[in-house]
Design a protein around this motif. Structure first.
Motif, PDB file in Angstrom:
ATOM      1  N   THR A 489     -25.079  39.878 -14.041  1.00  0.00           N
ATOM      2  CA  THR A 489     -25.930  41.065 -13.947  1.00  0.00           C
ATOM      3  C   THR A 489     -25.493  42.070 -15.005  1.00  0.00           C
ATOM      4  O   THR A 489     -24.297  42.326 -15.162  1.00  0.00           O
ATOM      5  N   SER A 493     -27.578  47.434 -14.282  1.00  0.00           N
ATOM      6  CA  SER A 493     -28.054  47.163 -12.917  1.00  0.00           C
ATOM      7  C   SER A 493     -26.912  46.996 -11.915  1.00  0.00           C
ATOM      8  O   SER A 493     -27.149  46.668 -10.750  1.00  0.00           O
ATOM      9  N   PHE A 497     -25.500  46.123  -7.459  1.00  0.00           N
ATOM     10  CA  PHE A 497     -25.116  44.701  -7.333  1.00  0.00           C
ATOM     11  C   PHE A 497     -24.573  44.479  -5.916  1.00  0.00           C
ATOM     12  O   PHE A 497     -23.489  44.945  -5.570  1.00  0.00           O
TER      13      PHE A 497
END
Length: 556
Positions: A489, A493, A497
């Motif tokens: 990721t 973002s 998570f």
């Protein structure tokens, strides 16, 4: 202590070799081999066309040292050097420093009292199988033993000699095992269950480096008790946070003896990862390197059972292990791990390189050399993650200093003597990872080293706080590294998570403020009374290798 001694002896040996090269004599010697051994003080490379040297060096690895005589003080050895003029083989000699003797089996200098093979000229010569031939010498599916006998390929390297000359068990390294894991095939090896790359440096998910979080894993090896819990409380004080608002975390590879299980229970409550560092922590490296399946089972699964019971960890989160002295146990260790649902090992070191290596799964062949002395790396395919330990660059000034061997534990960087040097080590290695492929940076410690000088601890805390100001650096556990790799990721973002949010908030209070200080004995450790601190009920006996629950031995 033993690790430091080995390091010192190793350095003395290397220094012996280094100083030896400066004493090379220009005069050719045509004496007998016996006289050569008397005269080869240090690195004494001797050109000669004496046929006996060719006989001595036939089929002998160039890095194997051997004696020319068992007379004398056991300090002198030679090796075969094929780098002479016109390709002539010569003998290069080394002499151990005063007070030391050369251990033929371990191929290093050691204190004379520790060396038990001064009566041996060389390591036992093993018969090797005939694996590479121009024309097939055996029917399909079979391979040749050293004596020409043909046996089934799958019988090679199964820990049971099947050739009459036993050669089928003598070529079992990562490179030679006929049944070794295949080379990485990215089309077959896909996340979340499998990850590999040809040289180990590829970023999971092929994310651009500047979008990869720089993960830092702080790990500690050994018992958790009153000697170090104050240090852990100071480093992980609840005030230092990752960019996602969660507290920084560490991983504790704990050994059993002298551990305080109430403290272990509280570290787990606070979101740190508890992993296994063995039950007995035996100080014989050969016990680990050559351990049987049952040895590894008793040591690691037994240690996990003790932790789960006496630290009351019931969520199945103890899934990692590290071998004592980083002595990997070959395929037997990893077979046990797979059977017992251990997810990862964190014992294999990768040699210092310009670009560090990402953790990988062992379905395919490991992407780097099996690093270290007498290491027994797994050659077969195993459904286990390897949280590889990238060696640290310990040079004081990497721009100008000549290269030095890397070090895997921070405390094995023997040249780090001051807080200032330690700070440079931390920042230089951070930059080495951060500016290349952002592979996780492992900072692996024994707590006693950090406590040996206040400036070491202060420098580590200063480094952590400096990193906490960046928006793309995370101090995480080994499990959290795997969670990110299984679901790569981008930094932008990561605040949401989910896998890293699970243990974000610390809930509740310590399970007990006054643990039971159970004074216990076991007939496995005669004459010892050891206190087991736990919030649980005291067992009948001190838990040990044959009785990990402490309930007592079952009647035979």
């Amino acid at each position: 202590m033993r690790a430091k001694l080995d390091l010192l002896l190793c350095l003395l040996f290397v220094l012996g070799v280094a100083s030896a090269t400066t004493l090379e004599r220009s005069k050719r010697q045509s004496n007998s081999i016996g006289k050569q051994s008397q005269q080869s003080n240090d690195e004494d490379a001797t050109d000669t066309d004496d046929p006996s040297i060719d006989e001595l060096c036939a089929n002998r690895p160039p890095d194997e040292y051997f004696r020319l005589t068992t007379e004398g003080d056991c300090r002198d050895v030679v090796r075969c050097d094929q780098a002479g003029e016109n390709g002539v083989t010569r003998l290069a000699g080394v002499r151990c420093p005063n007070g030391l003797a050369f251990d033929i089996d371990r191929q290093t200098c050691d204190w004379k009292t520790h060396v038990k093979n001064c009566d041996k000229l060389e390591k036992p010569r093993k018969v090797m199988p005939i694996l590479k031939t121009d024309e097939p010498v055996c029917p399909e599916g079979k391979l040749s033993c050293g004596n020409g006998e043909c046996i089934e390929k799958e019988l090679f390297c199964n820990d049971k000699p099947d050739c009459k000359d036993e050669s089928d068990e003598n070529a079992c390294t990562v490179e030679l095992d006929p049944n070794r894991a295949p080379d990485c095939d990215p089309t077959q090896c896909t996340l979340p269950d499998c990850f590999c790359s040809a040289d180990g440096t590829r970023i999971p998910g092929n994310i651009e480096p500047n979008q990869v979080p720089q993960m830092i894993t702080i790990t500690f090896n050994g018992a958790i008790n009153v000697d170090n819990i104050d240090l852990y409380d100071e480093i992980f004080n609840g005030q230092r946070q990752n960019p996602n608002g969660c507290q920084i975390r560490g991983t504790f590879f704990m050994s059993h003896k002298y551990s305080n299980y109430a403290s272990v229970q509280d570290l787990h409550r606070r979101g740190h990862e508890i992993a296994v560092f063995s039950l007995t922590h035996k100080d014989d490296p050969k016990y680990w390197t050559g351990g049987s399946y049952d040895d590894w089972l008793a040591e690691m699964a037994g240690a996990r059972l003790i932790i789960e019971r006496f630290a009351n960890i019931s969520d199945g989160s103890i899934i990692g292990m590290r071998a004592p002295y980083l002595r990997v146990g070959g395929n037997k260790q990893f077979e046990m791990m797979a059977d017992q649902f251990f997810v990862y090992d964190a014992s294999i070191t990768a040699p210092l390189n310009r670009v560090p290596i990402w953790p990988y799964t062992l379905y395919f062949r490991m992407p780097h050399k099996c690093n270290g002395n007498a290491q027994n790396c797994p050659s077969r395919s195993h459904p286990v993650w390897e949280m590889v330990m990238n060696e640290l660059d310990r040079r004081d000034d990497p721009t100008f200093d000549e290269s030095l061997p890397g070090c895997h534990m921070v405390d094995s960087c023997s040249n780090i003597q001051t807080g200032e040097q330690f700070g440079r080590l931390l920042r230089h290695n951070f930059n080495r990872h951060f500016t290349t492929n952002r592979a996780p940076l492992g900072l692996h410690f024994h707590a006693s080293w950090l406590k040996s000088k206040k400036e070491f601890k202060d420098e580590l805390i200063k480094f952590i706080e400096e990193m906490n100001e960046k928006n793309d650096v995370y101090f995480v556990t080994m499990l959290q590294v795997i969670q990110w790799m299984q679901n790569p990721t981008e930094v932008s973002s990561l605040r949401d998570f989910q896998e890293w949010k699970e243990k974000c908030d610390v809930k509740g209070q310590p399970y007990c403020s006054l643990p039971n200080p159970c004074p216990l004995t076991t007939r496995e450790l005669p004459g010892e009374t050891i206190r087991l601190f736990t919030c649980m009920e005291c067992p009948n006996n001190y838990p040990w290798i044959l009785d990990p629950t402490g309930d007592g031995f079952s009647a035979k």
